[in-house]
Structure formats: structure tokens, C-alpha cells
Design a protein around this motif. Structure first.
Motif, PDB file in Angstrom:
ATOM      1  N   SER A  46     -23.623  73.972  33.035  1.00 20.86           N
ATOM      2  CA  SER A  46     -22.388  74.257  32.308  1.00 20.86           C
ATOM      3  C   SER A  46     -22.563  75.488  31.438  1.00 20.86           C
ATOM      4  O   SER A  46     -23.646  75.755  30.912  1.00 20.86           O
ATOM      5  N   LEU A  47     -21.481  76.215  31.287  1.00 22.65           N
ATOM      6  CA  LEU A  47     -21.382  77.306  30.324  1.00 22.65           C
ATOM      7  C   LEU A  47     -20.178  76.955  29.463  1.00 22.65           C
ATOM      8  O   LEU A  47     -19.031  77.187  29.849  1.00 22.65           O
ATOM      9  N   GLY A  48     -20.448  76.340  28.325  1.00 19.58           N
ATOM     10  CA  GLY A  48     -19.363  75.766  27.554  1.00 19.58           C
ATOM     11  C   GLY A  48     -18.709  74.651  28.343  1.00 19.58           C
ATOM     12  O   GLY A  48     -19.381  73.744  28.860  1.00 19.58           O
ATOM     13  N   ASP A  49     -17.381  74.731  28.497  1.00 16.63           N
ATOM     14  CA  ASP A  49     -16.646  73.737  29.282  1.00 16.63           C
ATOM     15  C   ASP A  49     -16.484  74.146  30.741  1.00 16.63           C
ATOM     16  O   ASP A  49     -15.796  73.460  31.505  1.00 16.63           O
ATOM     17  N   MET A  50     -17.109  75.244  31.132  1.00 17.25           N
ATOM     18  CA  MET A  50     -16.990  75.725  32.505  1.00 17.25           C
ATOM     19  C   MET A  50     -18.165  75.234  33.349  1.00 17.25           C
ATOM     20  O   MET A  50     -19.306  75.187  32.879  1.00 17.25           O
ATOM     21  N   GLU A  51     -17.860  74.875  34.593  1.00 15.34           N
ATOM     22  CA  GLU A  51     -18.909  74.520  35.537  1.00 15.34           C
ATOM     23  C   GLU A  51     -19.465  75.775  36.195  1.00 15.34           C
ATOM     24  O   GLU A  51     -18.731  76.736  36.451  1.00 15.34           O
ATOM     25  N   VAL A  52     -20.768  75.751  36.471  1.00 14.80           N
ATOM     26  CA  VAL A  52     -21.437  76.860  37.147  1.00 14.80           C
ATOM     27  C   VAL A  52     -22.226  76.301  38.322  1.00 14.80           C
ATOM     28  O   VAL A  52     -22.930  75.298  38.186  1.00 14.80           O
ATOM     29  N   THR A  53     -22.102  76.943  39.472  1.00 14.73           N
ATOM     30  CA  THR A  53     -22.868  76.581  40.655  1.00 14.73           C
ATOM     31  C   THR A  53     -23.702  77.777  41.087  1.00 14.73           C
ATOM     32  O   THR A  53     -23.190  78.897  41.192  1.00 14.73           O
ATOM     33  N   ALA A  54     -24.990  77.544  41.325  1.00 14.17           N
ATOM     34  CA  ALA A  54     -25.895  78.592  41.793  1.00 14.17           C
ATOM     35  C   ALA A  54     -25.995  78.515  43.315  1.00 14.17           C
ATOM     36  O   ALA A  54     -26.245  77.449  43.873  1.00 14.17           O
ATOM     37  N   LEU A  55     -25.775  79.637  43.980  1.00 15.10           N
ATOM     38  CA  LEU A  55     -25.826  79.711  45.438  1.00 15.10           C
ATOM     39  C   LEU A  55     -26.918  80.682  45.862  1.00 15.10           C
ATOM     40  O   LEU A  55     -26.937  81.834  45.418  1.00 15.10           O
ATOM     41  N   HIS A  56     -27.799  80.235  46.734  1.00 14.18           N
ATOM     42  CA  HIS A  56     -28.842  81.106  47.257  1.00 14.18           C
ATOM     43  C   HIS A  56     -28.248  81.933  48.397  1.00 14.18           C
ATOM     44  O   HIS A  56     -27.762  81.377  49.385  1.00 14.18           O
ATOM     45  N   VAL A  57     -28.278  83.259  48.252  1.00 13.31           N
ATOM     46  CA  VAL A  57     -27.657  84.148  49.242  1.00 13.31           C
ATOM     47  C   VAL A  57     -28.649  85.239  49.646  1.00 13.31           C
ATOM     48  O   VAL A  57     -28.450  86.419  49.376  1.00 13.31           O
ATOM     49  N   PRO A  58     -29.739  84.870  50.328  1.00 13.03           N
ATOM     50  CA  PRO A  58     -30.768  85.846  50.673  1.00 13.03           C
ATOM     51  C   PRO A  58     -30.304  86.811  51.760  1.00 13.03           C
ATOM     52  O   PRO A  58     -29.294  86.605  52.422  1.00 13.03           O
ATOM     53  N   GLY A  59     -31.098  87.854  51.954  1.00 14.08           N
ATOM     54  CA  GLY A  59     -30.818  88.858  52.978  1.00 14.08           C
ATOM     55  C   GLY A  59     -31.080  90.247  52.443  1.00 14.08           C
ATOM     56  O   GLY A  59     -31.829  91.020  53.023  1.00 14.08           O
ATOM     57  N   HIS A  60     -30.467  90.569  51.320  1.00 11.48           N
ATOM     58  CA  HIS A  60     -30.793  91.826  50.632  1.00 11.48           C
ATOM     59  C   HIS A  60     -32.228  91.735  50.115  1.00 11.48           C
ATOM     60  O   HIS A  60     -33.032  92.647  50.306  1.00 11.48           O
ATOM     61  N   THR A  61     -32.538  90.652  49.427  1.00 13.08           N
ATOM     62  CA  THR A  61     -33.910  90.261  49.091  1.00 13.08           C
ATOM     63  C   THR A  61     -33.997  88.750  49.299  1.00 13.08           C
ATOM     64  O   THR A  61     -32.967  88.069  49.401  1.00 13.08           O
ATOM     65  N   PRO A  62     -35.214  88.187  49.330  1.00 15.43           N
ATOM     66  CA  PRO A  62     -35.324  86.734  49.518  1.00 15.43           C
ATOM     67  C   PRO A  62     -34.778  85.921  48.354  1.00 15.43           C
ATOM     68  O   PRO A  62     -34.446  84.746  48.531  1.00 15.43           O
ATOM     69  N   ALA A  63     -34.675  86.534  47.170  1.00 17.77           N
ATOM     70  CA  ALA A  63     -34.370  85.767  45.964  1.00 17.77           C
ATOM     71  C   ALA A  63     -32.933  85.889  45.495  1.00 17.77           C
ATOM     72  O   ALA A  63     -32.589  85.384  44.434  1.00 17.77           O
TER      73      ALA A  63
END
Length: 308
Positions: free
Chosen positions: A152-169
Motif C-alpha cells: 500500500s501507498l497510503g490508501d492506494m494499492e500497489v502491485t509489482a509486476l516483473h517485466v524482464p527483457g530490457h534487463t532481467p530485473a
């Protein structure tokens, strides 16, 4: 990235669009010398904020650094009464140095990056002969994100998405209805990121992009760079999933994976390395910190000869 993760991110965006969750306020600071967009996203209710992809000013000829770009971020955060809880990196950049540690000293917040940074550290730790004293476990960062991590960032939800290709990370961070996608995509008239750095992969990049473009069409996309496509006179760093699907010159709807891979590989073969790749990677793989001082008290960056 699993279908479950996409479904959760899409529902998060839908909740914002129907008014059940707040949308982030986003302010962008663009550094024309490195063509980099630093974003500050905050919850309009709680005033909690994240700083994404910051820039440390670096003069290549003299080796001197300063904080003019980062100071702009600090001045804005303080003027708006924001509380920084996260300083996020979408990946270990090869075109600018991160100001994350300095921003943490000024504003606080935890430093986060994708968990696959350990692969980047391993590859470039060898290229720069960083020695056993350079930890290759991501410990320079406060938090390592995996695909599907939610916070969460305050009252906002945050989702982390792994999107490799440019770099692995590479990671994208979906904050409310806005996705901060690093170097995966540029503005529709400019195309997509290169995939020829160590650990990069054009096929993987295509798959990551198509995953991102499976988010709802109204999703706001905030980019890390812009280079002004021919015929465009102003810099731009915000677009939408729908605009990218309809008009991205490299990867719009209808472009097949094999065709994209051929295009990307052919194009990458013509590109020069970024001007700041040597200092940037050495610093950014350390979480934005310079190498430790040597016996004379001076810090040094290495230049590998006939290697990159």
C-alpha cells in the motif's frame, strides 16, 4: 507474470476507475541531459508518496556529481507536505546514475527494486571485477520485489509486476490506476526499449510488453525516458495502454512475436551504448552508491577495456 497477477492488477485499476479507491497524483521531473523522467506519485488523502527512478547529476569529463535534479524532487515533496515511504527503481539503469541514497537521507523511505537485481549484480560484478567485497545478494536495497507482490501507498494499492527483457530485473509498479513501467515501452511514436544489454532478451521483452498491454485500456502508463520522435517538438512521458496498443510503432496490436524479435535485434545491432553506461551500472548495481573509497580516501569508477 501469472494471469492471477494480471487479474489482481486489473481489478485494482477498475476499483480506482469506479471511485472505490483513490487515484495517484503524479508529478514528473524531466532531466533533458539523460532524457529521464523521475515520477513522484502520492495518495491525495494520506499524502504518502513514492519517488520512482531518480537522477543523480554526473559530469563524465570531471567525474563530479551534484544533486540539482534530485533537489527539485525534494523541494516539491516538502512544498506539498508529502511523506515519502518508498524510493523505487524500475531496474538498474544504464543511462543515468540513481540519486536514491541521497533522496533517502533527505526524505526517508525504503529503497526497492526487483529481486532479479541479483542476476544483474552477478553479471556486472564480474565485468567490473568488483571483488568479493561487493555483495551480489541485493542487500544494498531495503526490499526486493517479486512478481505479484502487493503493498500500500497510503490508501492506494500497489502491485509489482516483473517485466524482464530490457534487463532481467525490470519491474513495473501499478499504483492505483497508473503503471510506472521503466524502459519497457516508450511513447507510441518512438517504440520500445533495446534488449541487447547482458541478460536482455528481445523475445522476453515482447512477452512482458504484451502482458503490460493486457491491463485495462484506460491504465495510465508513465515512462522512464523520452527522446522526442521525429516530427515531435516536445518531450512526453505519459500515455495509456489503449494508445500503445493502437499506435506503438514497434508493438501495436497485430505485430507478431517473431517479427518484433527480428526488428528489435536488427535495430539493437545499430545502436551505440549509452554514454553513461560505465558509471551508471557500477553505481546503480550498488543501489545508487559509489564504490568504497580506496586507501587515499578517493572513490573510483572503473572503465573495462575491450569488454562492453
Amino acid at each position: 507474470m501469472s494471469d492471477r497477477v494480471l487479474a489482481e492488477a486489473s481489478e485494482q485499476i477498475a476499483a480506482v476507475r469506479r471511485g472505490a479507491r483513490p487515484a495517484p497524483v503524479v508529478r514528473t521531473f524531466f532531466d533533458e541531459k539523460t532524457f529521464t523522467a523521475t515520477h513522484v506519485a502520492h495518495d491525495p488523502v494520506t499524502r504518502e508518496a513514492a519517488v520512482i527512478d531518480s537522477v543523480l547529476n554526473y559530469d563524465q569529463a570531471s567525474g563530479r556529481t551534484h544533486h540539482d535534479e534530485a533537489q527539485r524532487v525534494v523541494d516539491y515533496v516538502r512544498a506539498e507536505g508529502l511523506t515519502v515511504t518508498w524510493v523505487l527503481e524500475t531496474h538498474a539503469h544504464a543511462d543515468h546514475l540513481s540519486a536514491a541514497p541521497w533522496l533517502q537521507m533527505q526524505l526517508g523511505g525504503k529503497l526497492g527494486i526487483g529481486a532479479e537485481i541479483v542476476r544483474v549484480q552477478d553479471v556486472f560484478g564480474k565485468i567490473f571485477n568488483a571483488g568479493t567485497e561487493f555483495a551480489r545478494d541485493g542487500s544494498q536495497f531495503d526490499h526486493l520485489f517479486h512478481d505479484g507482490d502487493r503493498f500500500s501507498l497510503g490508501d492506494m494499492e500497489v502491485t509489482a509486476l516483473h517485466v524482464p527483457g530490457h534487463t532481467p530485473a525490470d519491474m513495473a509498479f501499478v499504483i492505483g490506476d497508473a503503471a510506472f513501467i521503466g524502459d519497457t515501452l516508450f511513447m507510441p511514436d518512438y517504440g520500445t526499449a533495446r534488449a541487447d544489454f547482458p541478460g536482455g532478451d528481445a523475445r522476453q521483452l515482447f512477452q512482458s510488453i504484451r502482458r503490460l498491454l493486457s491491463l485495462p485500456g484506460e491504465t495510465r502508463l508513465f515512462l522512464c525516458h523520452d527522446y522526442k520522435a521525429p516530427g515531435r517538438d516536445c518531450y512526453a512521458w505519459e500515455t495509456t495502454v489503449a494508445a500503445e496498443r493502437g499506435g506503438n510503432i514497434h508493438v501495436h496490436d497485430g505485430i507478431e512475436e517473431d517479427a518484433f524479435v527480428r526488428m528489435r535485434c536488427d535495430r539493437d545491432a545499430t545502436l551505440s551504448l549509452p554514454n553513461l553506461i560505465v558509471p551508471s551500472v557500477q553505481v546503480n548495481m550498488r543501489g545508487g552508491r559509489m564504490p568504497e573509497p580506496e586507501s587515499n580516501g578517493t572513490r573510483y569508477l572503473k572503465v573495462p577495456i575491450d569488454t562492453l
